[in-house]
Design an enzyme around this catalytic site. Structure first.
Site, short mmCIF file in Angstrom:
data_model
loop_
_atom_site.label_atom_id
_atom_site.label_comp_id
_atom_site.label_asym_id
_atom_site.label_seq_id
_atom_site.Cartn_x
_atom_site.Cartn_y
_atom_site.Cartn_z
N LYS A 48 0.84 -1.21 0.00
CA LYS A 48 0.00 0.00 0.00
C LYS A 48 0.87 1.26 0.00
O LYS A 48 0.67 2.17 -0.80
CB LYS A 48 -0.93 0.02 1.24
N ARG A 124 -10.69 0.53 7.66
CA ARG A 124 -10.30 -0.86 7.97
C ARG A 124 -11.43 -1.65 8.58
O ARG A 124 -11.25 -2.84 8.88
CB ARG A 124 -9.14 -0.88 8.96
N ARG A 163 11.82 -5.13 5.78
CA ARG A 163 11.57 -3.71 5.47
C ARG A 163 12.46 -2.78 6.29
O ARG A 163 12.68 -2.98 7.47
CB ARG A 163 10.10 -3.37 5.75
N ARG A 196 10.47 -0.74 11.61
CA ARG A 196 9.29 -0.34 12.36
C ARG A 196 9.14 -1.24 13.57
O ARG A 196 9.40 -2.44 13.48
CB ARG A 196 8.05 -0.47 11.46
N ARG A 207 -1.33 -8.67 13.33
CA ARG A 207 -1.85 -7.73 12.32
C ARG A 207 -2.62 -8.48 11.23
O ARG A 207 -3.65 -8.03 10.75
CB ARG A 207 -0.69 -6.91 11.71
#
Ligand code: AP5
Ligand code: MG
Length: 324
Positions: A48, A124, A163, A196, A207
């Site tokens: 995203k 969401r 990431r 993160r 998640r």
């Protein structure tokens, strides 16, 4: 300014996103257009954020990432709200709707959003989707497209755990798929890259669970409104980008949205005339935005190209004025 993914093209292996045709050439092929109202839905790591940067640049619209906005809000450790937000995010749950909606409401009025907006990771839940409809109706705006980036859970672990982010700019890298030129340093500023705090195996599992339980019902919500399309997000970055642009352009050509009245059982009661005073509407009814396809019942395949152009232009203006 070229993005990190574009800047290192041609040098990587088959899984690497940089082996793609240049994103600029996709833009050139599809032409440029300004303004769009877009929602991106997808599980953690589906891309995203990666696609948001490109799409907002293409349409010259603002990016509203509720994840980023909440990370900023959580930064204030002196406030109890900041602490609560941080706890929820690190547990992989969803932050309270009231907090999220007030962030959206505030940010939507910014001058960067005057051409349109892209919501990255919002809404969401069905409740957020309904609240968004109300908010947009009050501002006489509507969504053009809801794109779902679909990808199996097992492919996401590698993406999330690899990431790296440059916090000040929001630039995203990946240890394997999109490494920075110099290890752990931002390509443009040389500043350190970070991970993160919610990019751990444990939080990722939470998640994903939250996504499947609370967010996937939204897909049906938008499918019913005929503004949802799913894209295979296992593809390379440039392919996902190209498909996103094509789908958005297709939606923008079709007048599919108009305000109507529906009852508690989601049955269509009647169309609202633009002159109706909303305060006079019976309390048992709610105003929602629902799809109405090809409202003039015209078989567009039989129309000539020129007439089709005029037809689309006229219906688009009528739609924008709430007349059809
Ligand atoms: P948020 O920050 O939105 O996190 P998320 O939804 O979990 O999504 P990510 O940002 O992790 O992934 P992404 O899809 O953006 O992927 P990216 O492009 O970075 O939300 C965080 C938290 O905030 C939530 O858990 C929740 O607590 C809270 N929150 C947020 N919104 C909320 C809301 N509306 N209501 C309530 N709570 C809310 O890509 C990932 C990696 O993969 C990168 O390294 C990238 O380089 C790489 N990559 C991208 N595309 C590809 C590709 N095609 N091929 C290979 N690699 C790729
Ligand atoms: Mg993101």
């Amino acid at each position: 300014m070229s993005s990190p993914l574009e800047s290192t093209t041609k040098t990587k292996n088959k899984d690497n996103q940089q082996t793609q045709p240049s994103l600029k050439s996709i833009d050139n092929k599809l032409g440029t257009s300004t303004g769009a109202n877009i929602v991106l839905i997808g599980p953690p790591g589906s891309g995203k954020g990666t696609q948001s940067t490109r799409l907002t640049e293409h349409y010259k619209i603002c990016q509203l990432s509720t994840g980023d906005l909440l990370r900023q809000a959580a930064h204030d450790q002196s406030s109890s709200e900041g602490q609560r937000i941080r706890k929820t995010m690190e547990a992989g749950g969803l932050v309270d709707d009231d907090i999220v909606l007030s962030l959206i409401d505030k940010n939507l009025n910014k001058p960067e959003c005057r051409n349109g907006f892209l919501f990255d990771g919002f809404p969401r839940t069905i409740n957020q989707g309904e609240k968004l409809e109300e908010l947009l109706e009050s501002k006489q705006k509507r969504l053009d497209a809801v794109l779902e980036y679909a990808i199996p859970d097992d492919l996401l672990k590698r993406r999330i755990l690899g990431r790296l982010i440059h916090k000040p700019s929001g630039r995203t890298y990946h240890e394997e798929f999109n490494p920075p030129k110099e290890s752990m340093k931002d390509d443009l500023t040389g500043e350190p890259l970070e991970r993160r705090s919610d990019d751990t195996t444990e939080t990722l599992n939470a998640r994903l669970h939250t996504y499947h339980k609370q967010t996937t019902p939204l897909i049906e919500f938008y499918r019913q409104r005929n503004i949802h399309r799913s894209i295979d997000a296992t593809n390379k970055v440039s392919n996902v980008y190209q498909q996103s642009l094509e789908l958005i352009e297709n939606f923008r050509k079709q007048p599919t949205y108009k305000p109507i009245l529906i009852d508690e059982n989601q049955n269509i009661i009647r169309q609202i005339e633009t002159t109706v005073d909303k305060n006079e509407i019976d309390n048992t009814l709610t105003i929602k935005t629902k799809p109405v396809n090809n409202q003039m019942n015209v078989d567009t395949s039989t129309l000539s190209k020129n007439f089709l152009f005029v037809y689309n232009s006229v219906t688009s203006v009528l739609r924008d004025h709430g007349i059809i």
